[in-house]
Design a protein around this motif. Structure first.
Motif, PDB file in Angstrom:
ATOM      1  N   LEU A  46       7.686  -1.735   3.977  1.00 40.00           N
ATOM      2  CA  LEU A  46       8.379  -0.565   4.527  1.00 40.00           C
ATOM      3  C   LEU A  46       8.778   0.397   3.415  1.00 40.00           C
ATOM      4  N   GLU A  47       8.692   1.669   3.736  1.00 38.52           N
ATOM      5  CA  GLU A  47       9.080   2.719   2.790  1.00 38.52           C
ATOM      6  C   GLU A  47      10.323   3.427   3.318  1.00 38.52           C
ATOM      7  N   GLU A  48      11.240   3.733   2.421  1.00 37.05           N
ATOM      8  CA  GLU A  48      12.486   4.417   2.805  1.00 37.05           C
ATOM      9  C   GLU A  48      12.260   5.925   2.781  1.00 37.05           C
ATOM     10  N   ARG A  49      12.612   6.586   3.875  1.00 32.73           N
ATOM     11  CA  ARG A  49      12.547   8.044   3.969  1.00 32.73           C
ATOM     12  C   ARG A  49      13.765   8.521   4.747  1.00 32.73           C
ATOM     13  N   SER A  50      14.596   9.298   4.111  1.00 31.63           N
ATOM     14  CA  SER A  50      15.778   9.884   4.757  1.00 31.63           C
ATOM     15  C   SER A  50      16.685   8.839   5.392  1.00 31.63           C
ATOM     16  N   GLY A  51      16.851   7.704   4.735  1.00 29.89           N
ATOM     17  CA  GLY A  51      17.777   6.685   5.210  1.00 29.89           C
ATOM     18  C   GLY A  51      17.223   5.745   6.258  1.00 29.89           C
ATOM     19  N   ILE A  52      15.939   5.887   6.621  1.00 28.54           N
ATOM     20  CA  ILE A  52      15.320   4.945   7.547  1.00 28.54           C
ATOM     21  C   ILE A  52      14.062   4.380   6.897  1.00 28.54           C
ATOM     22  N   TYR A  53      13.580   3.276   7.416  1.00 21.23           N
ATOM     23  CA  TYR A  53      12.435   2.575   6.837  1.00 21.23           C
ATOM     24  C   TYR A  53      11.286   2.554   7.839  1.00 21.23           C
ATOM     25  N   ARG A  54      10.100   2.898   7.351  1.00 24.56           N
ATOM     26  CA  ARG A  54       8.879   2.906   8.165  1.00 24.56           C
ATOM     27  C   ARG A  54       7.745   2.298   7.350  1.00 24.56           C
ATOM     28  N   TYR A  55       6.713   1.882   8.075  1.00 24.80           N
ATOM     29  CA  TYR A  55       5.487   1.509   7.382  1.00 24.80           C
ATOM     30  C   TYR A  55       4.856   2.777   6.820  1.00 24.80           C
ATOM     31  N   PRO A  56       4.010   2.661   5.803  1.00 22.86           N
ATOM     32  CA  PRO A  56       3.363   3.849   5.225  1.00 22.86           C
ATOM     33  C   PRO A  56       2.641   4.663   6.305  1.00 22.86           C
ATOM     34  N   ALA A  57       2.495   5.951   6.045  1.00 18.82           N
ATOM     35  CA  ALA A  57       1.928   6.881   7.029  1.00 18.82           C
ATOM     36  C   ALA A  57       0.529   6.485   7.492  1.00 18.82           C
ATOM     37  N   ASP A  58      -0.258   5.819   6.627  1.00 22.09           N
ATOM     38  CA  ASP A  58      -1.620   5.445   7.016  1.00 22.09           C
ATOM     39  C   ASP A  58      -1.681   4.108   7.761  1.00 22.09           C
ATOM     40  N   SER A  59      -0.532   3.505   8.054  1.00 16.87           N
ATOM     41  CA  SER A  59      -0.476   2.238   8.793  1.00 16.87           C
ATOM     42  C   SER A  59      -0.342   2.521  10.291  1.00 16.87           C
ATOM     43  N   PRO A  60      -0.774   1.569  11.129  1.00 19.91           N
ATOM     44  CA  PRO A  60      -0.563   1.747  12.564  1.00 19.91           C
ATOM     45  C   PRO A  60       0.930   1.823  12.882  1.00 19.91           C
ATOM     46  N   ARG A  61       1.292   2.594  13.868  1.00 18.89           N
ATOM     47  CA  ARG A  61       2.685   2.695  14.303  1.00 18.89           C
ATOM     48  C   ARG A  61       3.002   1.501  15.185  1.00 18.89           C
ATOM     49  N   VAL A  62       3.940   0.710  14.787  1.00 14.49           N
ATOM     50  CA  VAL A  62       4.374  -0.447  15.566  1.00 14.49           C
ATOM     51  C   VAL A  62       5.883  -0.365  15.759  1.00 14.49           C
ATOM     52  N   PRO A  63       6.390  -0.877  16.890  1.00 16.75           N
ATOM     53  CA  PRO A  63       7.837  -0.829  17.101  1.00 16.75           C
ATOM     54  C   PRO A  63       8.573  -1.752  16.133  1.00 16.75           C
ATOM     55  N   LEU A  64       9.614  -1.237  15.524  1.00 17.54           N
ATOM     56  CA  LEU A  64      10.444  -2.020  14.614  1.00 17.54           C
ATOM     57  C   LEU A  64      11.872  -2.165  15.134  1.00 17.54           C
ATOM     58  N   MET A  65      12.229  -1.336  16.097  1.00 21.44           N
ATOM     59  CA  MET A  65      13.594  -1.341  16.616  1.00 21.44           C
ATOM     60  C   MET A  65      13.533  -0.744  18.021  1.00 21.44           C
ATOM     61  N   TYR A  66      14.511  -1.047  18.842  1.00 24.49           N
ATOM     62  CA  TYR A  66      14.567  -0.424  20.158  1.00 24.49           C
ATOM     63  C   TYR A  66      16.008  -0.062  20.492  1.00 24.49           C
ATOM     64  N   SER A  67      16.136   0.851  21.424  1.00 24.62           N
ATOM     65  CA  SER A  67      17.454   1.202  21.954  1.00 24.62           C
ATOM     66  C   SER A  67      17.360   1.173  23.466  1.00 24.62           C
ATOM     67  N   LEU A  68      18.453   0.819  24.092  1.00 21.81           N
ATOM     68  CA  LEU A  68      18.468   0.811  25.548  1.00 21.81           C
ATOM     69  C   LEU A  68      19.845   1.189  26.048  1.00 21.81           C
ATOM     70  N   ARG A  69      19.880   1.611  27.297  1.00 18.76           N
ATOM     71  CA  ARG A  69      21.159   1.883  27.949  1.00 18.76           C
ATOM     72  C   ARG A  69      21.107   1.221  29.306  1.00 18.76           C
ATOM     73  N   ALA A  70      22.175   0.533  29.628  1.00 20.12           N
ATOM     74  CA  ALA A  70      22.308  -0.111  30.925  1.00 20.12           C
ATOM     75  C   ALA A  70      23.687   0.220  31.460  1.00 20.12           C
ATOM     76  N   GLY A  71      23.778   0.335  32.760  1.00 21.23           N
ATOM     77  CA  GLY A  71      25.073   0.659  33.352  1.00 21.23           C
ATOM     78  C   GLY A  71      25.253  -0.044  34.685  1.00 21.23           C
ATOM     79  N   LYS A  72      26.486   0.001  35.158  1.00 25.69           N
ATOM     80  CA  LYS A  72      26.832  -0.558  36.455  1.00 25.69           C
ATOM     81  C   LYS A  72      26.273   0.341  37.554  1.00 25.69           C
ATOM     82  N   PRO A  73      25.596  -0.232  38.534  1.00 27.47           N
ATOM     83  CA  PRO A  73      25.124   0.607  39.631  1.00 27.47           C
ATOM     84  C   PRO A  73      26.311   1.213  40.389  1.00 27.47           C
ATOM     85  N   ALA A  74      26.085   2.401  40.958  1.00 31.46           N
ATOM     86  CA  ALA A  74      27.166   3.080  41.701  1.00 31.46           C
ATOM     87  C   ALA A  74      27.520   2.367  42.972  1.00 31.46           C
TER      88      ALA A  74
END
Length: 74
Positions: A46-74
């Protein structure tokens, strides 16, 4: 401040396990986004760019992290 006697405990849970646990409690998944970056230098390639880490630009894009939101149904 510096600390001593530091202990770190980590668990890896698959997305399916997390989503299943949320929905089992009655929450409704509102969104789930995968990101091709992470906040930690978890892998040597992984390479650090602007405080985040990614694989080099010539590498395939793969998920490294996820975000989700869940809530109580109305």
């Amino acid at each position: 401040a510096e600390t001593t006697a530091n202990v770190t405990v980590e668990w890896q849970h698959g997305i399916g396990e997390v989503v299943s646990a949320l929905t089992a409690t009655g929450l409704r998944l509102e969104f789930l986004h995968e990101h091709d970056h992470t906040l930690f230098a978890r892998f040597p390639a992984l390479e650090e760019r602007s405080g985040i880490y990614r694989y080099p630009a010539d590498s395939p894009r793969v998920p490294l992290m996820y975000s989700l939101r869940a809530g109580k149904p109305a």
